[in-house]
Design an enzyme around this catalytic site. Structure first.
Site, mmCIF file in Angstrom:
data_model
loop_
_atom_site.group_PDB
_atom_site.id
_atom_site.type_symbol
_atom_site.label_atom_id
_atom_site.label_comp_id
_atom_site.label_asym_id
_atom_site.label_seq_id
_atom_site.Cartn_x
_atom_site.Cartn_y
_atom_site.Cartn_z
ATOM 1 N N HIS A 1 -7.250 -6.174 -0.471
ATOM 2 C CA HIS A 1 -5.974 -5.309 -0.203
ATOM 3 C C HIS A 1 -4.883 -6.301 0.660
ATOM 4 O O HIS A 1 -3.757 -5.875 0.556
ATOM 5 C CB HIS A 1 -6.500 -3.974 0.470
ATOM 6 C CG HIS A 1 -5.162 -2.971 0.176
ATOM 7 N ND1 HIS A 1 -4.814 -2.472 -0.780
ATOM 8 C CD2 HIS A 1 -4.739 -2.026 1.092
ATOM 9 C CE1 HIS A 1 -3.756 -1.518 -0.957
ATOM 10 N NE2 HIS A 1 -3.806 -1.308 0.502
ATOM 11 N N ASP B 1 -9.418 -5.787 -4.521
ATOM 12 C CA ASP B 1 -8.467 -4.833 -3.855
ATOM 13 C C ASP B 1 -8.755 -3.296 -4.222
ATOM 14 O O ASP B 1 -9.303 -3.006 -5.270
ATOM 15 C CB ASP B 1 -7.074 -5.128 -4.369
ATOM 16 C CG ASP B 1 -6.016 -4.699 -3.446
ATOM 17 O OD1 ASP B 1 -6.117 -3.520 -2.845
ATOM 18 O OD2 ASP B 1 -5.067 -5.217 -3.363
ATOM 19 N N SER C 1 0.898 -1.489 -0.002
ATOM 20 C CA SER C 1 0.149 0.106 -0.116
ATOM 21 C C SER C 1 0.868 1.218 -0.044
ATOM 22 O O SER C 1 1.661 1.604 -0.987
ATOM 23 C CB SER C 1 -0.877 -0.112 1.231
ATOM 24 O OG SER C 1 -1.956 0.838 1.188
#
Length: 286
Positions: free
Chosen positions: A264, A237, A99
């Site tokens: 995610h 995601d 991320s």
């Protein structure tokens, strides 16, 4: 082995798993900003092959938490990584960013290319503009109640109301981590979160970007990174497969893997598949 390294603004906590392993070390970079390393614990499964380094960025987890907002800059977070690499004495490393950590991995590779053997970029977010756009589109799939609560909060600027927090939870349950209940490592990461860092740099939620990262985009520079890259995302995601494929085309030497029925945190939702994919990639690029 664990310890602290001094960085601008305070002390950075780190831990090395598998320090006696012979492979090129893997340095992991957590997301957020401000969500500590705990939720990346799956990666410790690679410690028999190589040292695996975890650390908490300044402002969260076990690292110091200064209040000086001038510290919350991408450039300073990149220097944290370089100081940690130097402290550990690694001449060459694999980077794994998740991320927000994918931003730091790419910025580090652009500044210190000679030290980066390869990169794994999971749930990539190298364009906050694209990330926000995807999140806003996914937000529209939430319940009517949640959509209305988000609209009220964004108009009023009050993100403390319970209905807004419930909308955030619905979004997270669909696009951030689909496990029920969340694993303990995720709960530990939330408990150790540096909320001030997240709010200042990003905003009150994944789909409401008000912080200094709004508009950030390094995708035009990805073509300058020559190291092999593995991009991963989940089918559901918030860093969507379409955007992940967009990044793949920007790199000179990149491959991509989409994990089905996951989001995610696909490294937690599909841990064995994920570790197999990452482990094989790292072995090929050692």
């Amino acid at each position: 082995m664990e310890g602290f390294v001094k960085v601008p603004g305070g002390r950075l906590w780190y831990e090395v798993k598998g320090g006696d392993s012979k492979g090129i070390p893997l340095l992991t970079i957590h997301g957020g900003p401000g969500v500590p390393h705990n939720y990346l614990e799956t990666l410790a499964m690679l410690e028999n092959e190589r040292p695996v380094v975890f650390y908490d960025q300044l402002g969260c987890g076990k690292s110091d938490r200064p209040s000086d907002k001038s510290l919350w800059r991408i450039e300073r977070f990149v220097e944290e990584i370089e100081l940690l690499r130097s402290e550990l004495g690694y001449s060459e490393i694999h980077l794994l960013g998740q991320s927000w950590g994918t931003i730091l991995a790419c910025e580090f590779a652009l500044k210190y290319p000679e030290t980066v053997k390869s990169m794994v970029l999971s749930g990539p977010a190298m364009s906050i503009s694209r990330f926000e756009g995807d999140a806003r589109r996914l937000m529209k799939t939430l319940s009517v109640r949640s959509i209305e609560a988000i609209s009220r909060a964004e108009i009023s600027g009050d993100f403390t109301q319970i209905d807004y927090q419930e909308a955030v939870s619905e979004f997270y349950g669909k696009f951030v981590c689909r496990m029920e209940p969340w694993p303990e490592c995720m709960n530990e990461a939330v408990a150790g979160m540096g909320e001030d860092v997240y709010n200042y740099m990003y905003g009150p939620s994944e789909f409401t970007v008000t912080g200094i990262l709004k508009g950030y985009d390094c995708s035009s520079h990805l073509g300058e990174i020559n190291s092999p890259v593995l991009l991963t995302c989940g089918e559901y995601d918030e860093a969507t497969p379409e955007t992940t494929a967009f990044y793949r085309e920007k790199f000179p030497n990149a491959i991509m893997k989409v994990f089905e029925e996951s989001s995610h945190e696909h490294h937690l939702e599909k841990p064995f598949e994920y570790i197999e994919e990452v482990g094989e990639f790292l072995s090929r690029t050692d």
